[in-house]
Design an enzyme around this catalytic site. Structure first.
Site, mmCIF file in Angstrom:
data_model
loop_
_atom_site.group_PDB
_atom_site.id
_atom_site.type_symbol
_atom_site.label_atom_id
_atom_site.label_comp_id
_atom_site.label_asym_id
_atom_site.label_seq_id
_atom_site.Cartn_x
_atom_site.Cartn_y
_atom_site.Cartn_z
ATOM 1 N N GLU A 1 1.131 5.859 -9.079
ATOM 2 C CA GLU A 1 0.865 4.475 -9.485
ATOM 3 C C GLU A 1 -0.570 4.070 -9.170
ATOM 4 O O GLU A 1 -1.047 4.228 -8.053
ATOM 5 C CB GLU A 1 1.822 3.509 -8.780
ATOM 6 N N GLY A 2 -1.234 3.529 -10.168
ATOM 7 C CA GLY A 2 -2.582 3.031 -9.983
ATOM 8 C C GLY A 2 -2.604 1.635 -9.395
ATOM 9 O O GLY A 2 -1.574 1.074 -9.022
ATOM 10 N N ALA A 3 -3.797 1.064 -9.323
ATOM 11 C CA ALA A 3 -3.981 -0.300 -8.828
ATOM 12 C C ALA A 3 -4.419 -1.173 -9.996
ATOM 13 O O ALA A 3 -5.433 -0.886 -10.630
ATOM 14 C CB ALA A 3 -5.036 -0.334 -7.727
ATOM 15 N N LYS B 1 1.039 6.303 -4.348
ATOM 16 C CA LYS B 1 0.106 5.226 -4.660
ATOM 17 C C LYS B 1 -1.299 5.805 -4.617
ATOM 18 O O LYS B 1 -1.735 6.317 -3.577
ATOM 19 C CB LYS B 1 0.246 4.079 -3.648
ATOM 20 N N GLY C 1 4.151 -5.665 -12.965
ATOM 21 C CA GLY C 1 5.371 -5.045 -12.466
ATOM 22 C C GLY C 1 5.322 -3.532 -12.403
ATOM 23 O O GLY C 1 6.355 -2.868 -12.516
ATOM 24 N N THR D 1 -4.557 -1.391 -1.850
ATOM 25 C CA THR D 1 -5.406 -2.414 -1.247
ATOM 26 C C THR D 1 -4.533 -3.555 -0.746
ATOM 27 O O THR D 1 -3.393 -3.718 -1.154
ATOM 28 C CB THR D 1 -6.449 -2.938 -2.249
#
Length: 214
Positions: free
Chosen positions: A116-118, A39, A16, A43
């Protein structure tokens, strides 16, 4: 770059992060702190970051000029997988200089940037670079997203060990209540466990709850 960029990562994929990122941005904006989200690498999308779109819906705004010119989503890859593999599949290496310049521009324009990372902390951005090492290299304070689902304590504690080993500043732990867990007993106990760990070992770290939005 101003000292106003906060990296948002989590204990695992599908914990989340995007939901929490959008909620925190909405909260900070409501408090008068002009905040935008970015972001790091998207992906599984083409042309537009689906995570940025979710942020904007939660924030209650449409797409921003920084979305339309790509500053908030500097690198997008089509295959839904880890960034290192997505970049290889698309045949285009991650352009970290482009990402950094975009982050710097957002940092100059806004009071705060939520980057925000992945996936989780240990997700590889390239074959040589992990997400957590990108955070450490840039000195970003970390907002760490967790939840009350079964198994989250284990993942959370492993993450703390890696954070401590790299001397990353744990700014905030965001306890995500969305989607609601079926077992409320586990959820309540997990929250209390995490609160106690932070009070004992990470006293300067904030704890916030990410609620279920109507």
């Amino acid at each position: 770059m101003k000292d106003n960029v906060y990296f948002v990562s989590g204990i695992d994929t599908n914990i989340g992060k995007s939901y929490a990122t959008g909620f925190i941005a909405r909260t900070w904006n409501s408090e008068g702190r002009r905040t935008i989200t970015q972001k790091l690498i998207q992906t599984g999308s083409t042309g537009m970051s689906e995570d940025i779109e979710l942020h904007r819906r939660i924030m209650g705004c449409g797409l921003l000029p920084e979305d339309r010119n790509g500053l908030s989503m500097p690198e997008i890859y089509s295959y839904p997988c880890s960034p290192h593999l997505a970049a290889e599949i698309d045949g285009r290496p991650v352009d970290f200089i482009k990402i950094q310049k975009a982050t710097e521009e957002l940092s100059d324009r806004y009071d705060a940037v939520l980057l925000e990372g992945a996936g989780g902390l240990m997700v590889p951005l390239t074959r040589e670079l992990l997400t957590i090492d990108y955070i450490a290299r840039n000195g970003f304070p970390l907002i760490y997203v967790t939840s009350g689902r079964l198994g989250s304590i284990n993942h959370f504690l492993l993450g703390l060990e890696a954070i401590r080993a790299r001397d990353i500043r744990l700014h905030t732990v965001a306890y995500n209540l969305y989607p609601p867990e079926d077992d409320e007993r586990i959820c309540r106990d997990t929250e209390n466990y995490i609160r106690n760990i932070l009070a004992s070992d990470w006293p300067s770290t904030r704890f916030i709850t990410i609620p279920v939005l109507e």
